[in-house]
Design a protein around this motif. Sequence first.
Motif, PDB file in Angstrom:
ATOM      1  N   LEU A   6       0.818  -1.258  -0.231  1.00 40.88           N
ATOM      2  CA  LEU A   6       0.278   0.019  -0.066  1.00 40.88           C
ATOM      3  C   LEU A   6       0.938   1.381   0.007  1.00 40.88           C
ATOM      4  O   LEU A   6       0.675   2.287  -0.767  1.00 40.88           O
ATOM      5  CB  LEU A   6      -0.905   0.002   1.173  1.00 40.88           C
ATOM      6  N   TRP A   7       2.058   1.451   0.820  1.00 43.21           N
ATOM      7  CA  TRP A   7       2.971   2.306   0.859  1.00 43.21           C
ATOM      8  C   TRP A   7       3.443   2.684  -0.510  1.00 43.21           C
ATOM      9  O   TRP A   7       3.789   3.737  -0.848  1.00 43.21           O
ATOM     10  CB  TRP A   7       3.637   2.433   2.172  1.00 43.21           C
ATOM     11  N   ALA A   8       4.006   1.444  -1.178  1.00 40.24           N
ATOM     12  CA  ALA A   8       4.648   1.659  -2.127  1.00 40.24           C
ATOM     13  C   ALA A   8       3.756   2.221  -3.370  1.00 40.24           C
ATOM     14  O   ALA A   8       4.151   3.028  -4.122  1.00 40.24           O
ATOM     15  CB  ALA A   8       5.170   0.178  -2.669  1.00 40.24           C
ATOM     16  N   ILE A   9       2.519   1.669  -3.410  1.00 42.32           N
ATOM     17  CA  ILE A   9       1.610   2.082  -4.402  1.00 42.32           C
ATOM     18  C   ILE A   9       1.214   3.774  -4.330  1.00 42.32           C
ATOM     19  O   ILE A   9       1.227   4.526  -5.159  1.00 42.32           O
ATOM     20  CB  ILE A   9       0.113   1.625  -4.370  1.00 42.32           C
ATOM     21  N   ALA A  10       1.061   4.087  -2.959  1.00 43.57           N
ATOM     22  CA  ALA A  10       1.091   5.510  -2.616  1.00 43.57           C
ATOM     23  C   ALA A  10       2.298   6.301  -2.997  1.00 43.57           C
ATOM     24  O   ALA A  10       1.930   7.424  -3.488  1.00 43.57           O
ATOM     25  CB  ALA A  10       0.808   5.641  -1.104  1.00 43.57           C
ATOM     26  N   LEU A  11       3.347   5.927  -2.631  1.00 44.55           N
ATOM     27  CA  LEU A  11       4.279   6.656  -3.214  1.00 44.55           C
ATOM     28  C   LEU A  11       4.804   6.704  -4.653  1.00 44.55           C
ATOM     29  O   LEU A  11       5.037   7.528  -5.357  1.00 44.55           O
ATOM     30  CB  LEU A  11       5.885   6.018  -2.530  1.00 44.55           C
ATOM     31  N   TYR A  12       4.434   5.521  -5.266  1.00 51.26           N
ATOM     32  CA  TYR A  12       4.551   5.641  -6.991  1.00 51.26           C
ATOM     33  C   TYR A  12       3.797   6.558  -7.479  1.00 51.26           C
ATOM     34  O   TYR A  12       4.085   7.248  -8.517  1.00 51.26           O
ATOM     35  CB  TYR A  12       4.378   4.187  -7.337  1.00 51.26           C
ATOM     36  N   TRP A  13       2.208   6.459  -6.941  1.00 55.41           N
ATOM     37  CA  TRP A  13       1.243   7.422  -7.393  1.00 55.41           C
ATOM     38  C   TRP A  13       1.557   8.940  -7.218  1.00 55.41           C
ATOM     39  O   TRP A  13       1.647   9.854  -7.829  1.00 55.41           O
ATOM     40  CB  TRP A  13       0.059   7.128  -7.173  1.00 55.41           C
ATOM     41  N   TYR A  42      -4.921  12.423  -6.219  1.00 55.20           N
ATOM     42  CA  TYR A  42      -4.008  13.341  -6.673  1.00 55.20           C
ATOM     43  C   TYR A  42      -3.493  13.086  -8.181  1.00 55.20           C
ATOM     44  O   TYR A  42      -3.313  13.702  -8.984  1.00 55.20           O
ATOM     45  CB  TYR A  42      -2.787  13.386  -5.684  1.00 55.20           C
ATOM     46  N   GLU A  43      -3.067  11.549  -8.414  1.00 50.64           N
ATOM     47  CA  GLU A  43      -2.563  11.432  -9.752  1.00 50.64           C
ATOM     48  C   GLU A  43      -3.845  11.659 -10.700  1.00 50.64           C
ATOM     49  O   GLU A  43      -3.512  12.063 -11.789  1.00 50.64           O
ATOM     50  CB  GLU A  43      -2.086   9.986  -9.684  1.00 50.64           C
ATOM     51  N   LEU A  44      -4.970  11.187 -10.424  1.00 52.11           N
ATOM     52  CA  LEU A  44      -6.159  11.426 -11.530  1.00 52.11           C
ATOM     53  C   LEU A  44      -6.275  12.813 -11.604  1.00 52.11           C
ATOM     54  O   LEU A  44      -6.344  13.436 -12.873  1.00 52.11           O
ATOM     55  CB  LEU A  44      -7.390  10.915 -10.977  1.00 52.11           C
ATOM     56  N   GLY A  45      -6.291  13.743 -10.772  1.00 51.11           N
ATOM     57  CA  GLY A  45      -6.378  15.164 -11.046  1.00 51.11           C
ATOM     58  C   GLY A  45      -5.039  15.693 -11.724  1.00 51.11           C
ATOM     59  O   GLY A  45      -5.260  16.527 -12.674  1.00 51.11           O
ATOM     60  N   ARG A  46      -3.918  15.173 -11.522  1.00 54.15           N
ATOM     61  CA  ARG A  46      -2.570  15.831 -12.019  1.00 54.15           C
ATOM     62  C   ARG A  46      -2.645  15.373 -13.715  1.00 54.15           C
ATOM     63  O   ARG A  46      -2.579  16.105 -14.375  1.00 54.15           O
ATOM     64  CB  ARG A  46      -1.406  15.041 -11.461  1.00 54.15           C
ATOM     65  N   ARG A  47      -3.197  14.014 -13.965  1.00 58.22           N
ATOM     66  CA  ARG A  47      -3.424  13.879 -15.429  1.00 58.22           C
ATOM     67  C   ARG A  47      -4.481  14.518 -16.162  1.00 58.22           C
ATOM     68  O   ARG A  47      -4.307  14.837 -17.419  1.00 58.22           O
ATOM     69  CB  ARG A  47      -3.453  12.194 -15.395  1.00 58.22           C
ATOM     70  N   PHE A  79       4.602  10.269  -6.333  1.00 56.93           N
ATOM     71  CA  PHE A  79       5.858  10.869  -7.071  1.00 56.93           C
ATOM     72  C   PHE A  79       5.658  10.232  -8.500  1.00 56.93           C
ATOM     73  O   PHE A  79       6.774   9.941  -8.918  1.00 56.93           O
ATOM     74  CB  PHE A  79       7.035  10.346  -6.345  1.00 56.93           C
ATOM     75  N   SER A  80       4.571  10.238  -9.115  1.00 56.04           N
ATOM     76  CA  SER A  80       4.578   9.682 -10.605  1.00 56.04           C
ATOM     77  C   SER A  80       5.591  10.393 -11.657  1.00 56.04           C
ATOM     78  O   SER A  80       6.054   9.624 -12.436  1.00 56.04           O
ATOM     79  CB  SER A  80       3.127   9.633 -11.113  1.00 56.04           C
ATOM     80  N   PRO A  81       5.742  11.822 -11.453  1.00 54.48           N
ATOM     81  CA  PRO A  81       6.920  12.203 -12.371  1.00 54.48           C
ATOM     82  C   PRO A  81       8.283  11.595 -12.287  1.00 54.48           C
ATOM     83  O   PRO A  81       8.979  11.312 -13.229  1.00 54.48           O
ATOM     84  CB  PRO A  81       6.977  13.513 -12.024  1.00 54.48           C
ATOM     85  N   PHE A  82       8.431  11.247 -10.939  1.00 52.91           N
ATOM     86  CA  PHE A  82       9.787  10.752 -10.589  1.00 52.91           C
ATOM     87  C   PHE A  82       9.727   9.244 -11.109  1.00 52.91           C
ATOM     88  O   PHE A  82      10.823   8.642 -11.462  1.00 52.91           O
ATOM     89  CB  PHE A  82       9.978  10.879  -9.133  1.00 52.91           C
ATOM     90  N   ALA A  83       8.735   8.611 -11.007  1.00 51.61           N
ATOM     91  CA  ALA A  83       8.392   7.099 -11.399  1.00 51.61           C
ATOM     92  C   ALA A  83       8.719   7.174 -12.784  1.00 51.61           C
ATOM     93  O   ALA A  83       9.359   5.972 -13.480  1.00 51.61           O
ATOM     94  CB  ALA A  83       7.095   6.521 -11.008  1.00 51.61           C
ATOM     95  N   ASP A  84       8.228   7.949 -13.640  1.00 50.21           N
ATOM     96  CA  ASP A  84       8.270   7.920 -14.994  1.00 50.21           C
ATOM     97  C   ASP A  84       9.841   8.249 -15.476  1.00 50.21           C
ATOM     98  O   ASP A  84      10.356   7.612 -16.382  1.00 50.21           O
ATOM     99  CB  ASP A  84       7.732   9.142 -15.703  1.00 50.21           C
ATOM    100  N   SER A 143      -3.540   1.112   8.197  1.00 51.70           N
ATOM    101  CA  SER A 143      -4.675   2.084   7.799  1.00 51.70           C
ATOM    102  C   SER A 143      -4.212   3.240   7.134  1.00 51.70           C
ATOM    103  O   SER A 143      -4.885   3.843   6.449  1.00 51.70           O
ATOM    104  CB  SER A 143      -5.284   2.395   9.083  1.00 51.70           C
ATOM    105  N   LEU A 144      -3.112   3.877   7.601  1.00 53.87           N
ATOM    106  CA  LEU A 144      -2.441   4.994   6.973  1.00 53.87           C
ATOM    107  C   LEU A 144      -1.882   4.880   5.479  1.00 53.87           C
ATOM    108  O   LEU A 144      -2.147   5.649   4.576  1.00 53.87           O
ATOM    109  CB  LEU A 144      -1.326   5.583   7.717  1.00 53.87           C
ATOM    110  N   GLY A 145      -1.564   3.597   5.369  1.00 51.46           N
ATOM    111  CA  GLY A 145      -1.363   3.192   3.839  1.00 51.46           C
ATOM    112  C   GLY A 145      -2.448   3.319   3.177  1.00 51.46           C
ATOM    113  O   GLY A 145      -2.375   3.688   1.901  1.00 51.46           O
ATOM    114  N   VAL A 146      -3.733   2.668   3.696  1.00 51.03           N
ATOM    115  CA  VAL A 146      -4.809   2.790   2.600  1.00 51.03           C
ATOM    116  C   VAL A 146      -5.244   4.016   2.364  1.00 51.03           C
ATOM    117  O   VAL A 146      -5.693   4.653   1.228  1.00 51.03           O
ATOM    118  CB  VAL A 146      -6.062   1.922   3.355  1.00 51.03           C
ATOM    119  N   LEU A 147      -5.167   5.117   3.320  1.00 46.24           N
ATOM    120  CA  LEU A 147      -5.410   6.554   3.245  1.00 46.24           C
ATOM    121  C   LEU A 147      -4.526   7.312   2.437  1.00 46.24           C
ATOM    122  O   LEU A 147      -4.990   8.090   1.506  1.00 46.24           O
ATOM    123  CB  LEU A 147      -5.589   7.345   4.684  1.00 46.24           C
ATOM    124  N   ALA A 148      -3.045   6.863   2.400  1.00 49.73           N
ATOM    125  CA  ALA A 148      -2.355   7.474   1.525  1.00 49.73           C
ATOM    126  C   ALA A 148      -2.536   6.890   0.047  1.00 49.73           C
ATOM    127  O   ALA A 148      -2.350   7.945  -0.910  1.00 49.73           O
ATOM    128  CB  ALA A 148      -0.751   7.094   1.977  1.00 49.73           C
TER     129      ALA A 148
END
Length: 102
Positions: free
Chosen positions: A18-25, A91-96, A27-32, A79-84
Amino acid sequence: MLSLPVDFDTATIAGTALWAIALYWGFSPFADRVILAFESWLGENSPAASLLSVVPFLAAGGLAYYSLTLSLGDSWAVSLGVLAAIGCGVYELGRRDSQASE
């Protein structure tokens, strides 16, 4: 036999993912950029580059989960991983969407 200091139960795997997905989304420009770096090493449009680009985020997600587990406990870390993950997904949907409208 090699023994790991961390017990890998389902909560640990779920929290780290969950935390990896949250960080990936989040920081998606960094992930790219990470994907592009791996593609330059492994070849253009390589599926391995996409898979390897997740490894830094899994490591960072593991650190986030482990630090929250030490400070707040297992259930709070998940729980915080789910929220993140939800927050970073929105955030990623809005950014795109804002990039598409430009």
